[in-house]
Design a protein around this motif. Structure first.
Motif, PDB file in Angstrom:
ATOM      1  N   CYS A 126      39.834  -7.092   4.207  1.00 59.04           N
ATOM      2  CA  CYS A 126      39.465  -8.167   3.290  1.00 59.04           C
ATOM      3  C   CYS A 126      38.403  -7.649   2.326  1.00 59.04           C
ATOM      4  O   CYS A 126      37.618  -6.753   2.673  1.00 59.04           O
ATOM      5  N   GLY A 127      38.377  -8.201   1.137  1.00 62.78           N
ATOM      6  CA  GLY A 127      37.375  -7.775   0.172  1.00 62.78           C
ATOM      7  C   GLY A 127      37.660  -6.379  -0.359  1.00 62.78           C
ATOM      8  O   GLY A 127      38.809  -5.953  -0.492  1.00 62.78           O
ATOM      9  N   GLU A 155      44.147  -9.900   2.809  1.00 61.98           N
ATOM     10  CA  GLU A 155      44.144 -11.048   1.906  1.00 61.98           C
ATOM     11  C   GLU A 155      45.303 -10.916   0.920  1.00 61.98           C
ATOM     12  O   GLU A 155      45.727  -9.806   0.585  1.00 61.98           O
ATOM     13  N   LYS A 199      31.753 -10.336   9.637  1.00 61.45           N
ATOM     14  CA  LYS A 199      32.218  -9.807   8.361  1.00 61.45           C
ATOM     15  C   LYS A 199      33.523 -10.509   7.995  1.00 61.45           C
ATOM     16  O   LYS A 199      34.222 -11.019   8.861  1.00 61.45           O
ATOM     17  N   PRO A 200      33.867 -10.533   6.695  1.00 59.63           N
ATOM     18  CA  PRO A 200      35.084 -11.229   6.279  1.00 59.63           C
ATOM     19  C   PRO A 200      36.312 -10.789   7.073  1.00 59.63           C
ATOM     20  O   PRO A 200      36.644  -9.601   7.107  1.00 59.63           O
TER      21      PRO A 200
END
Length: 456
Positions: A126-127, A155, A199-200
């Motif tokens: 993610c991110g 994501e 964390k994400p």
């Protein structure tokens, strides 16, 4: 004095209602389980026995034998699913969308060969983790001599980037692996809370046994992992599990004097110093079938039933998110954990206070874990040097001259740091991995068993 008394009373009331909420959720969970058990899916058996009987059927077939109806999920647009600590009713289309959609069909066909033929590796991105994840996957295929299937949870806006990057790798390399890209999927209740834990998306790993029901065993790794020896070597540790063990991790620390859990944790943890979940090997069939002990109820709970109550009870006391929850679970179920040595999850903590991973001293580092962002800053230049060497290496070039020698030269410039003084441990096993690939299959991967075209 009156202020202190008021604060104490408020704290007591808050704690009481928090505990009341947790136990009400547990009671509801157990009530739901009793109702399903009373209904009896298979005559003369409990619901647990029925589930076990269905699991004996191969792949998706056993799952679809349940009376859930057909063709309820036509696409993969569902990213959230019903909480598995309270399993959904039969007419609910939740995580089963992953299994009943075209993606599920592809994955089923991609995993039909015998279990020992290839490894299954999962990662959650993610991110801004695309480049880091691709470098990890690159290290996985560089040294492995057996095929591997990548389960990439990302994501939505990263899906095309992953697919395009992997499909641009040379044809000879792409024949050595397959991959599936999944949406991030959390329980729809508390989805935001799970996603932001630590964390994400990191807590996605907790739900892999419940999502990838057709996968028997799985190696989960963080995005900041670099393989320095073949994936199938750590995969082979599954054969060392005894009859009770269902997961494997490395200790969080080797030296208690610098340990985090034994000095600061406000919750139960495994063993003397806890475990690190950045590299986690799982027999997911056993995880799905196991009933776990806990400190919340005398009744043993299955994996999907225990996660949410644990989060509700300990969310104000945990620091490292899902890793803390895993430590709590295995604190109460230590017989179910296999602990592998630190060279399978070698982190800066193993060298910044002086070398304290004895197994790495003897055999070298097998898997490098660059946590705390050390691949992207100058705090640990030896770790960054390994990451940059793997990232910059071009498939097809000679590994000795284009990877190993430049890396050794770069590591020589890091000896001013504590980890730089131990950097010879980073290349000790890597040199052996390169030697095993010579001469005919460097770059071309000629001696690796080919697998079908990539699944996306």
């Amino acid at each position: 004095m009156r202020c202190y008394l008021h604060a104490y009373l408020l704290c007591t009331v808050f704690t009481f209602f928090s505990l009341l909420y947790v136990y009400s959720q547990l009671a509801s969970t157990l009530e739901d389980r009793d109702e399903r058990s009373g209904g009896g899916r298979i005559s003369g058996r409990s619901s647990h026995d029925a589930g076990h009987a269905l699991r004996k059927r191969p792949g998706l077939l056993g799952l679809r034998d349940r009376e859930w109806g057909q063709n309820r999920c036509k696409s993969l647009s569902v990213s959230y699913w019903n909480p598995y600590w309270r399993p959904p009713a039969d007419d609910v289309c939740g995580v089963n969308c992953l299994l009943e959609s075209p993606l599920g069909e592809k994955l089923s066909s991609a995993t039909k060969e015998p279990k020992n033929d290839r490894s299954h590796l999962a990662v959650v991105a993610c991110g801004a983790r695309l480049e880091e994840t691709l470098t990890m996957l690159k290290s996985a295929v560089l040294f492995s001599r057996k095929p591997v299937h990548f389960h990439i949870f990302a994501e939505d806006d990263l899906h095309d980037a992953f697919r395009n990057a992997l499909e641009m790798w040379p044809v000879a390399v792409r024949t050595t692996f397959t991959f599936t890209i999944y949406p991030i999927a959390f329980p729809e209740e508390n989805a935001i809370e799970w996603k932001k834990l630590f964390k994400p998306c990191a807590s996605q790993r907790l739900f892999l046994p419940l999502i990838l029901k057709q996968v028997d065993s799985l190696l989960y790794v963080d995005t900041d992992i670099i393989f320095l020896r073949p994936v199938e070597d750590i995969w082979g540790l599954l054969s060392q599990f005894n009859a009770s063990q269902l997961a494997a991790m490395a200790p969080e620390h080797e030296e208690p004097r610098i340990g985090w859990y034994n000095r600061f944790a406000r919750h139960p943890y495994y063993g003397k110093t806890g475990v690190n979940s950045g590299v986690m090997l799982m027999n997911m069939t056993r995880i799905r079938e196991k009933f776990f002990k806990s400190d919340m109820t005398a009744v043993m709970l299955q994996w999907g039933e225990i996660l949410m109550p644990l989060l509700q009870k300990y969310k104000l006391n945990i620091t490292w998110g899902d890793q803390d929850l895993l430590n709590i679970i295995f604190h109460h179920n230590p017989e179910n954990l296999y602990v592998f040595p630190c060279q399978w999850n070698y982190r800066p903590d193993h060298c910044i206070y002086g070398s304290n991973c004895q197994q790495a001293e003897e055999e070298g580092v097998f898997i490098l874990h660059g946590n705390r962002g050390v691949y992207h800053n100058d705090k640990q230049p030896a770790f960054r040097a390994v990451y940059e060497a793997i990232k910059q290496y071009s498939f097809g070039e000679d590994m000795e001259s284009s990877l190993l020698q430049p890396l050794e030269a770069a590591l020589q410039a890091t000896t001013h740091s504590y980890c730089g003084l131990s950097s010879h441990l980073f290349t000790k096993r890597l040199r052996e991995s390169v030697r095993l690939l010579q001469p005919e299959d460097i770059g071309s991967q000629a001696n690796i068993i080919p697998v079908p075209d990539a699944v996306d």
